[in-house]
Scaffold this active site. Sequence first.
Site, PDB file in Angstrom:
ATOM      1  N   HIS A 210       0.824  -1.222   0.000  1.00  0.00           N
ATOM      2  CA  HIS A 210       0.000   0.000   0.000  1.00  0.00           C
ATOM      3  C   HIS A 210       0.855   1.268   0.000  1.00  0.00           C
ATOM      4  CE1 HIS A 210      -3.651  -2.358   1.722  1.00  0.00           C
ATOM      5  NE2 HIS A 210      -3.456  -2.580   0.454  1.00  0.00           N
TER       6      HIS A 210
ATOM      7  N   CYS B  62       8.996  18.251  -8.273  1.00  0.00           N
ATOM      8  CA  CYS B  62       9.536  16.887  -8.395  1.00  0.00           C
ATOM      9  C   CYS B  62      11.020  16.994  -8.709  1.00  0.00           C
ATOM     10  CB  CYS B  62       8.831  16.140  -9.522  1.00  0.00           C
ATOM     11  SG  CYS B  62       9.641  14.604  -9.989  1.00  0.00           S
TER      12      CYS B  62
HETATM   13  C1  BV8 Z   1      -8.090  -2.670  -5.294  1.00  0.00           C
HETATM   14  C2  BV8 Z   1      -3.037   3.005   2.521  1.00  0.00           C
HETATM   15  C3  BV8 Z   1      -8.191  -3.464  -7.566  1.00  0.00           C
HETATM   16  C4  BV8 Z   1      -3.490   4.374   2.803  1.00  0.00           C
HETATM   17  C5  BV8 Z   1      -4.953   1.470   2.528  1.00  0.00           C
HETATM   18  C6  BV8 Z   1     -13.597  -7.112  -2.652  1.00  0.00           C
HETATM   19  C7  BV8 Z   1     -14.662  -7.022  -1.808  1.00  0.00           C
HETATM   20  C8  BV8 Z   1     -15.027  -5.753  -1.281  1.00  0.00           C
HETATM   21  C9  BV8 Z   1     -14.315  -4.578  -1.585  1.00  0.00           C
HETATM   22  C10 BV8 Z   1     -13.263  -4.681  -2.419  1.00  0.00           C
HETATM   23  C11 BV8 Z   1     -12.913  -5.931  -2.967  1.00  0.00           C
HETATM   24  N1  BV8 Z   1     -11.834  -5.718  -3.753  1.00  0.00           N
HETATM   25  C12 BV8 Z   1     -11.507  -4.382  -3.725  1.00  0.00           C
HETATM   26  C13 BV8 Z   1     -12.376  -3.737  -2.922  1.00  0.00           C
HETATM   27  C14 BV8 Z   1     -12.331  -2.301  -2.641  1.00  0.00           C
HETATM   28  C15 BV8 Z   1     -11.322  -1.935  -1.547  1.00  0.00           C
HETATM   29  C16 BV8 Z   1     -11.703  -2.583  -0.254  1.00  0.00           C
HETATM   30  O1  BV8 Z   1     -11.170  -3.607   0.134  1.00  0.00           O
HETATM   31  N2  BV8 Z   1     -12.636  -1.925   0.445  1.00  0.00           N
HETATM   32  C17 BV8 Z   1     -13.022  -2.417   1.784  1.00  0.00           C
HETATM   33  C18 BV8 Z   1     -13.214  -1.242   2.692  1.00  0.00           C
HETATM   34  C19 BV8 Z   1     -14.208  -3.322   1.717  1.00  0.00           C
HETATM   35  N3  BV8 Z   1      -9.948  -2.292  -1.907  1.00  0.00           N
HETATM   36  C20 BV8 Z   1      -9.261  -1.443  -2.707  1.00  0.00           C
HETATM   37  O2  BV8 Z   1      -9.707  -0.405  -3.163  1.00  0.00           O
HETATM   38  C21 BV8 Z   1      -7.825  -1.847  -3.020  1.00  0.00           C
HETATM   39  N4  BV8 Z   1      -7.553  -1.765  -4.438  1.00  0.00           N
HETATM   40  O3  BV8 Z   1      -8.819  -3.551  -4.924  1.00  0.00           O
HETATM   41  O4  BV8 Z   1      -7.676  -2.495  -6.603  1.00  0.00           O
HETATM   42  C22 BV8 Z   1      -7.195  -4.575  -7.698  1.00  0.00           C
HETATM   43  C23 BV8 Z   1      -7.065  -5.573  -6.751  1.00  0.00           C
HETATM   44  C24 BV8 Z   1      -6.156  -6.619  -6.939  1.00  0.00           C
HETATM   45  C25 BV8 Z   1      -5.358  -6.672  -8.029  1.00  0.00           C
HETATM   46  C26 BV8 Z   1      -5.497  -5.646  -8.980  1.00  0.00           C
HETATM   47  C27 BV8 Z   1      -6.415  -4.603  -8.786  1.00  0.00           C
HETATM   48  C28 BV8 Z   1      -6.808  -0.884  -2.365  1.00  0.00           C
HETATM   49  C29 BV8 Z   1      -6.941  -0.899  -0.896  1.00  0.00           C
HETATM   50  C30 BV8 Z   1      -5.783  -0.119  -0.237  1.00  0.00           C
HETATM   51  C31 BV8 Z   1      -6.278   1.124   0.470  1.00  0.00           C
HETATM   52  N5  BV8 Z   1      -5.201   1.742   1.247  1.00  0.00           N
HETATM   53  N6  BV8 Z   1      -3.917   2.045   3.192  1.00  0.00           N
HETATM   54  C32 BV8 Z   1      -3.263   4.761   4.239  1.00  0.00           C
HETATM   55  O5  BV8 Z   1      -2.621   4.021   4.972  1.00  0.00           O
HETATM   56  O6  BV8 Z   1      -3.738   5.850   4.572  1.00  0.00           O
HETATM   57  S1  BV8 Z   1      -5.969   0.331   3.334  1.00  0.00           S
HETATM   58  C33 BV8 Z   1      -5.616   0.418   5.057  1.00  0.00           C
HETATM   59  O7  BV8 Z   1      -6.687  -0.228   5.718  1.00  0.00           O
HETATM   60  C34 BV8 Z   1      -4.403  -0.355   5.501  1.00  0.00           C
HETATM   61  O8  BV8 Z   1      -3.306  -0.244   4.672  1.00  0.00           O
HETATM   62  C35 BV8 Z   1      -4.926  -1.785   5.554  1.00  0.00           C
HETATM   63  O9  BV8 Z   1      -4.800  -2.394   4.300  1.00  0.00           O
HETATM   64  C36 BV8 Z   1      -6.384  -1.608   5.789  1.00  0.00           C
HETATM   65  C37 BV8 Z   1      -6.825  -2.261   7.022  1.00  0.00           C
HETATM   66  O10 BV8 Z   1      -6.186  -1.852   8.082  1.00  0.00           O
HETATM   67  P1  BV8 Z   1      -5.373  -2.837   9.090  1.00  0.00           P
HETATM   68  O11 BV8 Z   1      -3.957  -2.678   8.774  1.00  0.00           O
HETATM   69  O12 BV8 Z   1      -5.927  -4.229   9.133  1.00  0.00           O
HETATM   70  O13 BV8 Z   1      -5.748  -2.053  10.427  1.00  0.00           O
HETATM   71  P2  BV8 Z   1      -7.134  -2.062  11.230  1.00  0.00           P
HETATM   72  O14 BV8 Z   1      -7.091  -0.883  12.109  1.00  0.00           O
HETATM   73  O15 BV8 Z   1      -8.281  -2.276  10.362  1.00  0.00           O
HETATM   74  O16 BV8 Z   1      -6.989  -3.397  12.125  1.00  0.00           O
HETATM   75  C38 BV8 Z   1      -5.961  -3.495  13.065  1.00  0.00           C
HETATM   76  C39 BV8 Z   1      -6.003  -4.921  13.594  1.00  0.00           C
HETATM   77  O17 BV8 Z   1      -4.901  -5.100  14.472  1.00  0.00           O
HETATM   78  C40 BV8 Z   1      -7.288  -5.211  14.359  1.00  0.00           C
HETATM   79  O18 BV8 Z   1      -7.756  -6.516  13.990  1.00  0.00           O
HETATM   80  C41 BV8 Z   1      -6.828  -5.189  15.830  1.00  0.00           C
HETATM   81  O19 BV8 Z   1      -7.522  -6.131  16.592  1.00  0.00           O
HETATM   82  C42 BV8 Z   1      -5.372  -5.626  15.698  1.00  0.00           C
HETATM   83  N7  BV8 Z   1      -4.503  -5.077  16.750  1.00  0.00           N
HETATM   84  C43 BV8 Z   1      -4.578  -3.854  17.343  1.00  0.00           C
HETATM   85  N8  BV8 Z   1      -3.562  -3.718  18.247  1.00  0.00           N
HETATM   86  C44 BV8 Z   1      -2.839  -4.901  18.198  1.00  0.00           C
HETATM   87  C45 BV8 Z   1      -3.425  -5.754  17.226  1.00  0.00           C
HETATM   88  N9  BV8 Z   1      -2.957  -6.989  16.938  1.00  0.00           N
HETATM   89  C46 BV8 Z   1      -1.863  -7.396  17.651  1.00  0.00           C
HETATM   90  N10 BV8 Z   1      -1.217  -6.621  18.576  1.00  0.00           N
HETATM   91  C47 BV8 Z   1      -1.691  -5.384  18.893  1.00  0.00           C
HETATM   92  N11 BV8 Z   1      -1.049  -4.665  19.817  1.00  0.00           N
END
Ligand code: BV8
Length: 228
Positions: free
Chosen positions: A105, A132
């Site tokens: 990402h 740039c």
């Molecule tokens: C794409 C960068 C086409 C920016 C990010 C299929 C179904 C549904 C939707 C889609 C699908 N395919 C695509 C989509 C659309 C979309 C998507 O997934 N939407 C979601 C909301 C449903 N995806 C996209 O648009 C992607 N692009 O699909 O292009 C393609 C695909 C494949 C091949 C060719 C083309 C692009 C998505 C990327 C977006 N950018 N980040 C920025 O950082 O600002 S996403 C961002 O959120 C993160 O990078 C990460 O990926 C994501 C989730 O976050 P997590 O890292 O998991 O963090 P979160 O807070 O959610 O969870 C933390 C976890 O840690 C929790 O479980 C917690 O319990 C745990 N935790 C907390 N503390 C601890 C811990 N664990 C252990 N120890 C601790 N101490």
Amino acid sequence: MKIIVLTGAGISAESGVPTFRDSDGLWEGHRVEDVATPQAYDAQPSVVHRFYDARRAALAVVEPNPAHHALARLEEVLGDDLLVVTQNIDDLHERAGSTRVLHMHGELRSALCRACGRRTPWTGDLGGLPPCPHCGASELRPDVVWFGEVPYGMAEIQDALAAADLFVSIGTSGAVYPAAGFVQYAAMHGARTLELNLQPSEGSHYFHEARHGRAGELVPAWVESLVP
Ligand code: BV8
């Protein structure tokens, strides 16, 4: 044994980097579509720059934690048989010593020029629209993959998933694709799968095994079990 590790915001939580979805998560106060989509950037570049300039500046006051260090130690032993694929845009894996890290990402400490397409290491702000270094255009954007954009390294990741003996997911909610689909892809190609997370992720039921707790404890213990 070929191992692929997927990490998310949870592995950096104990370093003081906010996660996305936890109560005080990053998205709090910011609708995802307002800061992490190309459309948002076209509509309000200054809002988006402020969001990422603040996160980039915050990197100066955080340090890798025992989970990052444990993965760096594992790389010392496994070498090319280990690949860390991270959804994180912080540089804590590298600062802990890991070199085989793929930022699917993007990275906070990198700028992407929309005019010439070149990527440039960047530590300061982008909100001032600096030129740039390659083409001189004031078209530098945060080098992160926004929703609707294609992640980096998908071909290399798919090859590594297909060749893996073990897939380990650390600190991710499994809410965002394509990363959330890696566990099924790896299992389909014969890999054993393990989740290390504070609580069950949205894809927890896809894993052969899940251990729940803090990455700072779970990851060193897991690495210790592999390479005493
Ligand atoms: C794409 C960068 C086409 C920016 C990010 C299929 C179904 C549904 C939707 C889609 C699908 N395919 C695509 C989509 C659309 C979309 C998507 O997934 N939407 C979601 C909301 C449903 N995806 C996209 O648009 C992607 N692009 O699909 O292009 C393609 C695909 C494949 C091949 C060719 C083309 C692009 C998505 C990327 C977006 N950018 N980040 C920025 O950082 O600002 S996403 C961002 O959120 C993160 O990078 C990460 O990926 C994501 C989730 O976050 P997590 O890292 O998991 O963090 P979160 O807070 O959610 O969870 C933390 C976890 O840690 C929790 O479980 C917690 O319990 C745990 N935790 C907390 N503390 C601890 C811990 N664990 C252990 N120890 C601790 N101490």
